[in-house]
Design a protein around this motif. Structure first.
Motif, mmCIF file in Angstrom:
data_model
loop_
_atom_site.group_PDB
_atom_site.id
_atom_site.type_symbol
_atom_site.label_atom_id
_atom_site.label_comp_id
_atom_site.label_asym_id
_atom_site.label_seq_id
_atom_site.Cartn_x
_atom_site.Cartn_y
_atom_site.Cartn_z
ATOM 1 N N HIS A 181 0.862 -1.183 0.000
ATOM 2 C CA HIS A 181 0.000 0.000 0.000
ATOM 3 C C HIS A 181 0.897 1.231 0.000
ATOM 4 C CE1 HIS A 181 -3.573 2.334 2.012
ATOM 5 N NE2 HIS A 181 -3.199 2.841 0.854
ATOM 6 N N GLN A 236 1.160 5.480 -0.726
ATOM 7 C CA GLN A 236 0.420 6.740 -0.832
ATOM 8 C C GLN A 236 1.345 7.804 -1.415
ATOM 9 O OE1 GLN A 236 -0.344 9.356 2.608
ATOM 10 N NE2 GLN A 236 -2.508 8.982 2.242
ATOM 11 N N ASN A 248 -1.581 -1.304 -3.954
ATOM 12 C CA ASN A 248 -2.725 -0.477 -3.567
ATOM 13 C C ASN A 248 -2.217 0.962 -3.572
ATOM 14 O OD1 ASN A 248 -4.881 0.834 -2.449
ATOM 15 N ND2 ASN A 248 -4.884 -0.298 -0.522
ATOM 16 N N SER A 250 -2.663 5.004 -3.506
ATOM 17 C CA SER A 250 -3.524 6.110 -3.089
ATOM 18 C C SER A 250 -2.889 7.418 -3.532
ATOM 19 C CB SER A 250 -3.702 6.107 -1.563
ATOM 20 O OG SER A 250 -4.314 4.911 -1.123
ATOM 21 N N GLU A 266 -3.315 11.154 -3.071
ATOM 22 C CA GLU A 266 -4.004 12.159 -2.270
ATOM 23 C C GLU A 266 -2.982 13.029 -1.558
ATOM 24 O OE1 GLU A 266 -6.458 10.097 0.546
ATOM 25 O OE2 GLU A 266 -5.071 8.424 0.670
#
Length: 309
Positions: free
Chosen positions: A96, A98, A124, A126, A128
């Protein structure tokens, strides 16, 4: 031991899925079996991990703490098992990551390339700009832009990011080219809304520093909106050369006051725990760093991230 490990994995799945029924479907189990495993784990630990009613469920404070810790422990176990295997075995499992939206868009081809090279992985991603709680949200690594590394988390510096002042050719034709930093206070600015409206614009040069009070004509937390506002000729703003090189080379944006720039910021890979950085995460970060250092992340600058100053 195996039964407890299975129960721990089920607990994590329930916490991530948000319900016993969803976790049961994902695991191909009956909901009653999931409930029995959680109950047995709570009995073994002597604590309540999940508050549940007929309609809702929520982690207790101890359940939240337990979730954060066992995620790391299971990750460490997986990493140890991979280290014991022959080096030729492929990377596997989930990662994951980000990233800020603008930088993430430019790094996306390299993330996809990494996924293609290691089909056993499950990324995964992300995109943002908010600063998430890495531990609570199960983030393995976050790419962050800041003036200094986060005090409470492990971090690896990836690059120094220079931020320069820019405007569109149309804006310069209508307003003229500023010749000194003090002239900036007469012109409208495009700024990140994470900065206070009253905050001055801080600039540095080879010989000194200066702060100039400026007014904002447009503020946003979205890098795409800020870039479009600059290209539309609404005012002056800061542009990170890391991702804005194409906009500058194409002439869509022009650098002003070349002897001055905003204070340098730094791109970091941030990890929730320095003790448990898996090989797959290390290799992913290394590939991203190489892409940045070698200048392979320049793409059309429509989604360039504008400096927070």
């Amino acid at each position: 031991m195996q039964n407890k490990l299975t129960a721990i994995q089920t607990f994590i799945r329930v916490a991530e899925a948000g319900s016993f029924s969803s976790a049961a479907r994902q695991n191909g189990m009956k909901q009653s079996a999931v409930s029995q495993q959680i109950a047995a784990l709570e009995e073994a630990l002597g604590v309540v991990l999940i508050h549940r009613t007929t309609r809702t469920m929520a982690l207790t404070e101890k359940g939240q703490h337990y979730l954060q810790q066992v995620r790391h422990l299971l990750g460490a176990m997986e990493e140890l098992e991979q280290q014991l295997q022959p080096e030729a075995l492929p990377l596997r499992g989930g990662v994951h990551i980000q990233l800020p939206s603008g930088i993430g868009q430019r790094l996306m081809p390299h993330l996809l390339s990494f996924q293609q090279a290691h089909p056993g992985l499950h990324l995964n991603i992300s995109l943002e700009d908010r600063l998430s709680d890495l531990i609570a949200e199960g983030v393995d690594v976050a790419i962050r832009l800041s003036e200094s590394p986060p005090a409470a988390l492990a971090a690896r510096q990836l690059a120094t990011v220079e931020t320069v002042l820019v405007a569109s050719p149309d804006w310069l034709a209508r307003n003229g080219l500023p010749q000194a930093p003090e002239e900036l206070q007469r012109h409208p600015h495009i700024r990140f809304n994470g900065v206070s409206p009253e905050a001055p614009l801080h600039l540095v040069s080879e010989t000194g520093r200066i702060s100039v009070s400026v007014g904002s004509v447009l503020r946003s937390n979205n890098s795409d909106a800020l870039m479009k506002a600059l290209e539309a000729g609404l005012g002056i703003g800061g542009l990170q050369t890391l991702i804005g090189a194409e906009a500058l080379s194409s002439g869509r944006l022009v650098r002003i006051l070349p002897d001055w720039r905003l204070p340098d910021r730094y791109l970091y890979a941030v990890f929730p725990d320095a003790r448990f950085i898996s090989e797959k995460v290390r290799r992913l970060v290394t590939q991203l760093r190489e892409a940045i250092v070698q200048g392979h992340i320049n793409m059309p600058a429509d989604d360039g991230r504008v400096s927070a100053d």
